[in-house]
Design an enzyme around this catalytic site. Structure first.
Site, mmCIF file in Angstrom:
data_model
loop_
_atom_site.group_PDB
_atom_site.id
_atom_site.type_symbol
_atom_site.label_atom_id
_atom_site.label_comp_id
_atom_site.label_asym_id
_atom_site.label_seq_id
_atom_site.Cartn_x
_atom_site.Cartn_y
_atom_site.Cartn_z
ATOM 1 C CE LYS A 65 -35.697 64.967 22.056
ATOM 2 N NZ LYS A 65 -36.562 64.749 20.674
ATOM 3 C CB SER A 140 -34.681 62.082 18.625
ATOM 4 O OG SER A 140 -35.842 63.198 18.915
ATOM 5 C CB SER A 164 -38.563 62.533 18.149
ATOM 6 O OG SER A 164 -37.776 62.237 16.999
#
Lengths: 474, 486
Positions: A65, A140, A164
């Site tokens: 990420k 996210s 997320s």
């Protein structure tokens, strides 16, 4: 089946053809689907790898990420503010993965500064859900979830502040594991809301989550909020089974707003666990209803302060044509941040302001404590708690962008977990109209092993986690 | 009307730690810009603060020394504001729960009067960096070497009623933090800074007036002058029927006046909240017991002991305890002197040591602007010199020459006395012979003395001392001269 579907298969491939061959395979696949999915912000064709590492993830490619700092490779947090930011240091999570020999092939797309539930808030464009390209992958950690679901890599890192990791895992039909607060170091993980942020793992199987978390977990002297509790043997926990395990089925998580087919799918997955020997107990968590407002006070409050460092002075976006210091700040931040980030900075600034602090921030902290107490009471009677990860399956791109409150409301079943600092996992539980549904299991702090035991019991009896998204046509 | 001024001080004390409050970067003064700046200090994305245990220890030690309550659980808070030398966009400080609570510090004024100053709190916080406006043409440079340096902010109650009291309090805090090793107290390098809150009111019973804050005055003298100016300014304004506006003012040393910097209306809302990156500082009783055990004798207790046990004057006692190094020097000199001496002699020896240290030694150090730690004459050596006065080897007057020789590196007291031939003459035969010569030399004066002019006696003593270049024992000269004149 491909060598990129699981760590075991990838390891087998590496032992026969070497790590470079597998990385090339992953990079080729990433390149092929990138124009469609947009799962990656940066591709790393030749990220340095520790060649002499041994262990379960040596030579295994993964997607990272884009809020974990990677020395020498740009780290954007999905924001125009950091579109050119190249960290001079590795996050602890990055360093541990490197030392274990894992091979980062790219930085995953994400909602800007991890603020969002659809990945539509990325300065680098939205990510599409491999199951239905008209739908969002969740957020996210949307890029991470899409990358795993589309078979780019066996696992990806994520971060979970209010869901997320779990919500995109649910939307993309994979397993998403959020450890206890303090279990994994936050050092080098670009902050959204410090008291809620926690690094997590996304993979197809709970087994692979356990493998990766074994590498990541543990106290870190560089993070004062990391906790020095011994790390359980997660691999061993996988085999513990659920015989006699008491699972609290949280009524309010199945309540109004939850699509009936989703509720039914989750209940039938729980029935599988019951058949495996678990005891289902109905339970209620009255304070859950207050989790969303508390979360959307505390998280933006912390964010408003955490994001103050992006001022255009030392790094990151600096506006041109400024007259003075104030206009440097104003223009750099106006240009560098997207609309959702601005919304949360403004909201967070407001709730911390003199005259409003007590009514909002302090009150939210009180609610937070009540929620944590509510969970503690529940865990006195059960070993884990269960419910749907999300009220519905993945929604369409653009469907909720005009209505931020509706977007926030969909986080109802995930945010309370962060407020209480608990570990939780979203497990694939079946499909509704061809789209994945997630079962969320929650354990007491540092009770990760229970989640591994229950998750493995489910995945040994069912094939939900092996369901594949349709092949992405590039 | 008789106005009363009311002053409270906020003192920023830089803690003497090697590394910063939340990072491993060094705190040494004077390094090239940004060479002591870690990624944490520069607030790179993802960096986190890690508290420095030594800073916590020093803050707690200071708290114990002022008899304050030490919080068992204190919290770091963020003070949010934008400024280029504040790289995170907030300063990590303490707000609702400081590490050091209410304490008290007895302060001795120059005229000997004593006041008790109430300290409201002392909290840990990090320093900001520096903006450099004159290094680059048309641009401001940012040096983050100082960013993150640990400080305690010591906040007094508004309980000081003159510039003199304020400065005496400031000096006492300065003395204490240096004594404890909590800070090097270097004002020129900014390790010890002070903001003064000043207001005036019509009398001691009137409610407090509107205050002005004078920022960052960096010497004792300027603190005194700035406060005096501000008191006068406020009184003048009130007597002219004006009202005082609550504001922050800067002291301009060149013009000896304060001028407005910003008013209360411009005051920022700092949006303090607990820093979620930092768990509370937890201090238990065992830790405090350890600190108490390591606490040195404090300057005030030591000054009292000097007066009570060694019978030194208050002046000598307070002078000798101005710094720990000076006091340690005295202790060592005295201990060398007192060895083998009955305790009844200790006060006399202490007095001699005090006189020498506060007199000759102090002025020699002062001439070279040399700290006591680097004295050219060690305490043992000074004791050696005093011993020669005490055993009548030399007179006090000759001893000053010996001291100069020692200071110049000519060796210990005995070596200098030998080399310079300064040993005191106590042989009465030799002295009688010398006096005989003298009386023959000054027949007129002898006649006058015998006629009753007592003043002549001192003249003859002077001549005798001169004839022996000061080496004759003055007591013996007196005694023999009188006998031979009689």
């Amino acid at each position: 089946m491909s060598a990129l579907d699981s760590i075991a298969e990838a390891r087998e491939f590496v032992s026969r053809f070497g790590p470079q061959a597998l990385a090339d395979e992953a990079l080729a696949r990433a390149a092929a689907v990138q124009p469609v999915l947009n799962a990656l912000i940066t591709t790393l064709p030749d990220d340095p790898v520790v060649l002499d590492a041994a262990g379960p993830i040596a030579g295994i490619p993964f997607v990272h990420k884009d809020l974990f700092c990677t020395q020498g490779a740009r780290t954007t947090a999905g924001s125009a503010m950091l579109s050119g930011f190249v960290p001079p240091y590795d996050a602890t999570v990055t360093a541990r993965l490197r030392q274990a020999g894992a091979r980062c092939i790219g930085k995953a797309n994400m909602d800007e500064f991890a603020m969002g539930s659809s990945n539509e808030n990325s300065a680098f464009g939205p990510v599409r859900n491999p199951w239905d390209l008209s739908r969002v992958p969740g957020g996210s950690s949307g890029g991470s979830a899409a990358a795993v679901a589309a078979g780019l890599v066996p696992f990806a890192t994520g971060s979970d502040t209010g869901g997320s990791v779990r919500q995109p895992a649910a939307f993309c039909g994979i397993t998403g594991f959020k450890p206890s607060y303090g279990r994994v170091s936050r050092h080098g993980m670009i902050a959204y809301a410090s008291s809620l942020d926690q690094a997590g793992v996304l993979a197809r199987s709970i087994e692979d989550c356990a493998t990766v978390l074994s590498v990541l977990a543990g106290a870190d002297p560089l993070d004062a909020t990391s906790v020095d509790v011994p790390v359980d043997a997660y691999q061993a926990a996988l085999g513990a089974g659920v015989v006699g395990m008491r699972i609290g089925v949280v009524g309010s998580m199945f309540g109004a707003g939850v699509r009936p087919e989703v509720a039914a799918t989750v209940r039938s997955a729980l029935a599988e666990l019951e058949r495996a020997g678990a005891i289902l107990v109905d339970i209620d968590l009255a304070t859950l209803a207050h989790a969303i407002p508390a979360y959307y006070v505390i998280a933006p409050a912390e964010a408003s302060s955490n994001l103050s460092r992006y001022d255009g002075v030392r790094y990151g976006h600096r506006a041109g044509d400024v007259r003075d210091l104030k206009s440097l700040y104003r223009k750099s931040r106006s240009e560098g941040f997207g609309i959702e980030v601005k919304r949360r900075i403004l909201g967070g600034t407001y709730v911390l302001s003199s005259g409003y602090y007590d009514a909002y921030y302090l009150r939210a902290q009180q609610v937070r404590r009540l929620i944590a107490e509510d969970f503690a009471r529940a865990f006195a009677g059960v070993d884990v708690l269960a419910g749907p990860t999300t009220p519905d399956v993945a929604f369409r791109l653009g469907e909720k962008t005009e209505d931020p409150l509706a977007m926030y409301a969909a986080d109802i079943n995930t945010v309370a977990v962060n407020l209480a600092g608990l570990p939780a996992v979203s497990l694939p539980a079946g499909l509704v109209e061809g789209l994945p549904v997630g079962l969320q299991l929650i354990a007491p702090a540092f009770g990760e092993s229970r989640l591994f035991a229950a998750g493995q019991a489910l995945q040994q009896r069912t094939a939900f986690h092996q369901a594949r998204a349709p092949e992405v046509q590039s | 009307m008789s106005w009363q001024c009311v002053i409270g001080l906020e003192i920023h004390v830089q803690l003497a730690t090697r590394s910063k409050l939340f990072s491993g970067a060094a705190t040494a003064y004077g390094a090239d810009p940004n060479t002591q700046t870690s990624w944490v200090d520069a607030a790179l994305p993802g960096t986190l603060p890690v508290p420095n245990a030594e800073a916590v220890r020093l803050a707690a030690l200071f708290g114990l020394a002022i008899d304050a309550e030490i919080a068992h659980r204190s919290v770091f808070a963020r003070k949010n504001y934008f400024y280029p030398d504040s790289p995170k966009g907030y300063q990590i400080s303490q707000y609702e729960t400081p590490i050091v609570g209410r304490g008290v510090l007895p302060v001795r004024l120059d005229d000997g009067r004593e006041i008790e100053v109430e300290i409201v709190r002392a909290h840990l916080e990090e320093d900001a960096g520096k903006s450099l406006h004159d290094v680059f043409h048309g641009a401001t440079g940012i040096d983050l070497n100082r960013a993150g340096t640990p400080l305690i902010e010591v906040v007094s109650a508004p309980c000081l009623y003159s510039a003199e009291e304020a400065v005496a309090y400031l000096r006492t805090v300065h003395q204490l933090v240096r004594w404890l090793g909590v800070s090097d107290g270097n004002m020129a390098e900014g390790s010890f800074r002070c903001d003064a809150n000043v207001s005036v009111r019509p009398g001691p019973d009137a409610p407090l007036g509107t205050r002005c804050e004078i920022k960052n005055v960096n010497s004792f003298r300027f603190v005194e002058k700035a406060i005096e100016f501000e008191i006068e300014r406020q009184i003048r304004a009130l007597e002219n029927g004006e009202t005082i506006v609550q504001e922050t003012r800067l002291y301009d040393a060149a013009q000896n006046r304060t001028r407005p910097m910003r008013s209360k209306e411009d005051a920022e809302d700092y949006r303090y909240f607990p820093d979620p990156d930092l768990p509370p500082i937890v201090i238990d009783e065992a830790f405090l017991d350890g600190l108490r055990a390591s606490m040195p004798e404090l300057p005030r207790a030591r000054a009292t002991r000097y007066q009570q046990v060694l019978q030194l004057s208050p002046y000598d006692a307070f002078k000798l305890t101005e710094s720990r190094a000076l006091s340690e020097y005295f202790e060592q000199a005295l201990s060398a002197l007192a060895t083998g001496q009955p305790s009844t002699r200790h006060p006399a020896l202490a007095k001699m040591a005090a006189n020498w240290i506060n007199g000759e030694l102090a002025s020699a150090l002062n001439d070279e602007d040399r700290p006591i730690e680097q004295s050219r004459v060690a305490p043992g050596a000074l004791a050696g010199l005093i011993r020669r006065i005490d055993d009548n080897t030399i007179s006090g007057k000759i001893a000053k020459d010996v001291f100069q020789g020692m200071w110049a590196g000519e060796g210990g007291a005995d070596a200098v006395i030998e080399a310079r031939g300064l040993r005191q003459v106590t042989d009465t035969g030799a002295i009688d012979a010398m006096i005989g010569d003298l009386l023959a030399q000054f027949p007129e004066q002898v006649t006058k003395f015998r006629a009753g002019d007592e003043k002549i006696f001192q003249f003859l003593v002077g001549q005798a001392m001169k004839a022996t270049r000061g080496k004759a024992n003055p007591a013996i000269v007196n005694e023999r001269l009188r006998a031979m004149l009689g």
